[in-house]
Design a protein around this motif. Structure first.
Motif: not given
Length: 649
Positions: A17-20, A22-26, A32-33, A110-114
Motif C-alpha cells: 500500500i505504501l509503495a503503490g 505513496f511511491g512518488r512521495a516515498l 524498496h525499504r 521508470p516503474g520502480y515504485q509500482r
C-alpha cells in the motif's frame, strides 16, 4: 499468537500500500525499504511460527466472520500447521531474495515504485492462500495471485508481446478457475460448509455418494469434486494442457519469473492438492488422473526445454517439467515428497531465474543463448551459483534436487495407483532430458567461444543481485539433506493424510537408512546415470561438436519441429478457441446486433412506422377538394352497402 499470524500477511500488504499509493512521495529508496521491511518482518515471523509449530503448537481459528447464511459461515481464518508453516517460510524467503535482487535489476526502470508495490502485494496474496483454513479464503488468495500476476507479466505494458502474454495467462487461468470454483460449489452444496476441518471430517461418509453430471450416468461425488479442484491446479500450476501461459509469462521482468515460477504462484496448485489430501485419498480416479497428467507434463516439457534458445524460456520449460514431477508425486499419494520437491525446487529454480537475469543485465538485455558464451571469466559469482542450480535441477547428488526428485521416482515406482508404471517411465525419460537442458544452458551461456558484442564486454552484477544468488545457492545444496525428518520423520504430522491402501511412502521409509545410504542407492540407480548421461551429452553436443545438434534436428525432421513448436498447442488454441471465440463474437455482432436487434427490431420497427405514416399522410393531405372527394366516396360506399350488400329481411 493470533496477532503474529495476522502480521505475517499484513506486513507485506502494508508495504504494498505504501509503495503503490505513496511511491512518488516515498521515492525509489523509500519504496524498496518499506516493502523489503514488510517481507523481512513476514519472513522472521514465519520462522518463529515454524519453530513454534515444531513444538506441537498448531492453530485453526477464524479471525473475522464475513457472512453468515443459515448454518454456513464464511470467515477469514488461519490454519497454522507444519504444512502451512513450511510454505510460509519458503514463500517469504524467496520473496525477500527477489525484493533485494529487484533493487539492482530494476534500478533504471521508470516503474520502480509500482513494481515493488506489485511484488509485495503478490506476497500478501500467496500468504493468504497458504494460511487459509477454509475454501473461501483459499479462493480469495487463489484469485488474488492470479490478478497480481496479470499486472506483473504485463508490467511493461507498452510492449504488445507483454500485453498478449498477460492476457493469455489471465484467460488460461480462468479456464482452470472455472473448474476450481465448481469444486468449491459442490463442497458447499453437499457438505454445507467451506471449513477445511468439517469437510475433511465428513468426507469419509460421502464416499458412496453419487451425483448426476450427465443424465442417467451417476458419478462419484468425491471424484467429481477432486477432479474439479485439480482442474484449478492444472491452470495455476501450468499442467498439460493448460500449460501454455507460463512460457509466455517470461515477458515480465526477470524478478517476476523467479517469484511466480519458483516458490509462489505455480506451486499454489501443488500446495492445494496436498492440503486436500483427505479428499484425494478417497478417490482412486482422481489420483490416477493427477499422476498421469503430472508425468506427461514432466516428460513432454523437458523435451521442449532442449529446443529453446531464449535463456528464460529454457528455465520456464524446466519449471513446467519440475511441476510435473511434483504433480506425479501427488498422484502417487506421496504428498510430503511433492512438498519436499516444491521447497527444494523453490531455491534452485530461483537461482536459475535470477542467474539468468544477471546474465541478461550484463549483456544489455540479450536473452538468446546463441549470442552468449564464455561468460564464466566475466561473471564468476553468477556462473558458480547457476552451476549449482543446474546440478540441483538435473537431480545430481549431493545437491537438493537429487534427494527430492529421486524420492518422487521411488514413490511412483512403488505406487499402486493405476497408471503408475507408465508414469514412472515417463518421469525417467524426463530425467535424461533434464540433464541435457540443465547443462545445455550452462555450456551455451558460460563456456565456449564468446559470441556476444565485444564492444560492450559484460561484467559481474552488483552485490544486490549476486547476494540473493549466493543465499539461494546455499539451500540449493543443503536443503535436500533434510530428507530424513521431512519425509520419514513424520514432519507433516496430521497436515497430510494417507490411507493404508497407498503404502508407497511407508515402504520408502522402511528402506531409508540415512542421507549417505540414500545417495549410495541413488548412485546405483538408473535415474542417476541418465541424469549424468544427459549432462555428458550436453557437454559433447554444445561444447565439443556444436554442429551435431543441427544435424540431429534435421535428421529428426517433423518430430523435432513438433517439439520445437511446443506440440502446436499455441496454434491450436489460437486457431480453435481464440479464433472460434472471435468468429462467434463476430457472428453475434453481425447477425444478432446489426441485423436482428438494430436491423429488424429497432430500425425495422422504425421503417414500419415510417411506411404507415407515409400511407396515412396520403389521406391527411390538408386539401379541401380531397376531403370532399373522400366524403362523397364514403357516402357512395355506404349506399352500395345498404342497397346491394346488406342482408334482406
Amino acid at each position: 499468537m493470533t496477532s503474529v499470524y495476522l502480521w505475517i500477511p499484513l506486513a507485506p500488504l502494508a508495504g504494498a500500500i505504501l509503495a503503490g499509493l505513496f511511491g512518488r512521495a516515498l521515492g525509489r529508496t523509500g519504496s524498496h525499504r518499506v516493502t523489503i521491511l514488510g517481507v523481512l518482518i513476514s519472513f522472521l515471523l514465519s520462522l518463529y511460527v515454524l519453530f513454534d509449530v515444531l513444538k506441537g503448537n498448531t492453530y485453526n481459528g477464524a479471525a473475522y466472520t464475513w457472512i453468515t447464511s443459515g448454518e454456513a459461515r464464511f470467515s477469514i481464518g488461519f490454519l497454522i500447521d507444519r504444512l502451512s508453516a513450511l510454505m510460509m517460510v519458503v514463500v517469504t524467503f524467496v520473496s525477500l531474495m527477489v525484493h533485494v535482487y529487484t533493487i539492482g535489476y530494476m534500478a533504471e526502470d521508470p516503474g520502480y515504485q509500482r513494481f515493488f508495490g506489485y511484488i509485495s502485494l503478490f506476497t500478501f496474496s500467496m500468504l493468504m492462500l497458504v494460511m487459509a483454513n477454509n475454501f473461501l479464503q483459499l479462493f480469495f488468495g487463489w484469485e488474488a495471485v492470479g490478478v497480481v500476476s496479470y499486472f506483473l507479466i504485463g508490467f511493461w505494458y507498452t510492449r504488445p508481446s507483454a500485453i498478449y502474454a498477460n492476457l493469455k495467462a489471465f484467460l488460461v487461468n480462468r479456464v482452470g478457475d472455472f473448474g476450481f470454483i465448481l469444486g468449491i460449489a459442490l463442497i458447499l452444496a453437499h457438505f454445507g460448509t467451506l471449513d477445511y476441518a468439517k469437510v475433511f471430517a465428513d468426507a469419509p461418509g460421502a464416499v458412496d455418494k453419487t451425483i448426476q453430471v450427465f443424465g442417467g450416468h451417476p458419478w462419484m461425488l468425491l471424484s467429481v469434486v477432486c477432479l474439479c479442484l485439480f482442474v484449478g491446479a492444472m491452470g495455476k500450476s501450468a499442467q498439460f494442457p493448460l500449460h501454455v501461459w507460463l512460457p509466455d509469462s517470461m515477458e515480465g521482468p526477470t524478478p517476476i519469473s523467479a517469484l511466480i515460477h519458483a516458490a509462489t504462484m505455480v506451486t499454489a496448485g501443488i500446495f492445494m492438492v496436498a492440503r486436500m489430501s483427505p479428499l484425494f485419498e478417497l478417490s482412486q480416479t482422481a489420483l490416477s488422473v493427477v499422476l498421469l497428467i503430472g508425468a506427461l507434463t514432466a516428460f513432454s516439457m523437458s523435451l521442449v526445454a532442449i529446443t529453446q534458445y531464449d535463456i528464460k524460456r529454457v528455465v520456464a520449460y524446466s519449471t513446467l517439467s519440475q511441476l510435473g514431477y511434483m504433480t506425479a508425486a501427488l498422484g502417487a499419494s506421496a504428498y510430503s515428497v511433492a512438498i519436499f520437491h516444491l521447497a527444494t525446487h523453490a531455491f534452485f529454480k530461483a537461482v536459475l531465474f535470477l542467474g539468468a537475469g544477471s546474465v541478461i543485465i550484463a549483456l544489455h538485455h540479450e536473452q538468446d543463448m546463441r549470442r552468449m558464451g564464455g561468460l564464466r571469466k566475466y561473471m564468476p559469482v553468477t556462473y558458480w551459483t547457476v552451476l549449482i542450480g543446474a546440478f540441483a535441477n538435473a537431480g545430481l547428488p549431493p545437491f537438493a534436487g537429487f534427494f527430492s526428485k529421486d524420492s518422487i521416482l521411488e514413490a511412483v515406482h512403488l505406487s499402486v495407483t493405476p497408471g503408475a508404471h507408465l508414469a514412472f517411465w515417463l518421469l525417467v525419460g524426463g530425467v535424461l532430458a533434464g540433464g541435457v537442458y540443465s547443462f545445455r544452458l550452462v555450456f551455451m551461456t558460460f563456456h565456449g567461444e564468446e559470441r556476444f558484442d565485444k564492444a560492450h564486454p559484460p561484467h559481474e552484477s552488483p552485490w544486490v543481485v549476486t547476494l540473493p544468488l549466493v543465499l539461494l545457492a546455499i539451500p540449493s545444496v543443503a536443503a535436500g539433506w533434510l530428507i530424513g525428518p521431512i519425509l520419514f520423520g513424520g514432519f507433516f504430522g496430521g497436515s497430510i493424510q494417507i490411507l493404508p491402501e497407498h503404502p508407497a511412502l511407508e515402504e520408502m521409509g522402511a528402506e531409508f537408512h540415512g542421507v549417505l545410504a540414500f545417495m549410495g542407492h541413488g548412485l546405483a540407480s538408473l535415474p542417476f546415470w541418465l541424469a549424468a548421461g544427459g549432462a555428458l551429452a550436453a557437454w559433447y553436443l554444445y561444447l565439443k561438436n556444436r554442429e551435431l545438434p543441427k544435424k540431429i534436428a534435421v535428421a529428426l525432421g517433423p518430430v523435432y519441429a513438433l517439439v520445437e513448436r511446443k506440440y502446436g498447442f499455441d496454434e491450436l488454441y489460437s486457431s480453435v478457441f481464440a479464433a472460434g471465440a472471435r468468429a462467434v463474437g463476430g457472428g453475434l455482432w453481425r447477425g444478432g446486433d446489426q441485423r436482428t436487434i438494430d436491423g429488424l427490431m429497432v430500425n425495422g420497427s422504425a421503417r414500419l412506422v415510417g411506411w404507415f405514416s407515409g400511407v396515412v399522410r396520403l389521406v391527411q393531405s390538408g386539401l379541401i377538394y380531397w376531403y370532399a372527394f373522400v366524403m362523397l366516396f364514403g357516402v357512395l360506399l355506404a349506399l352500395t352497402w345498404f342497397l346491394f350488400l346488406s342482408p334482406r329481411v
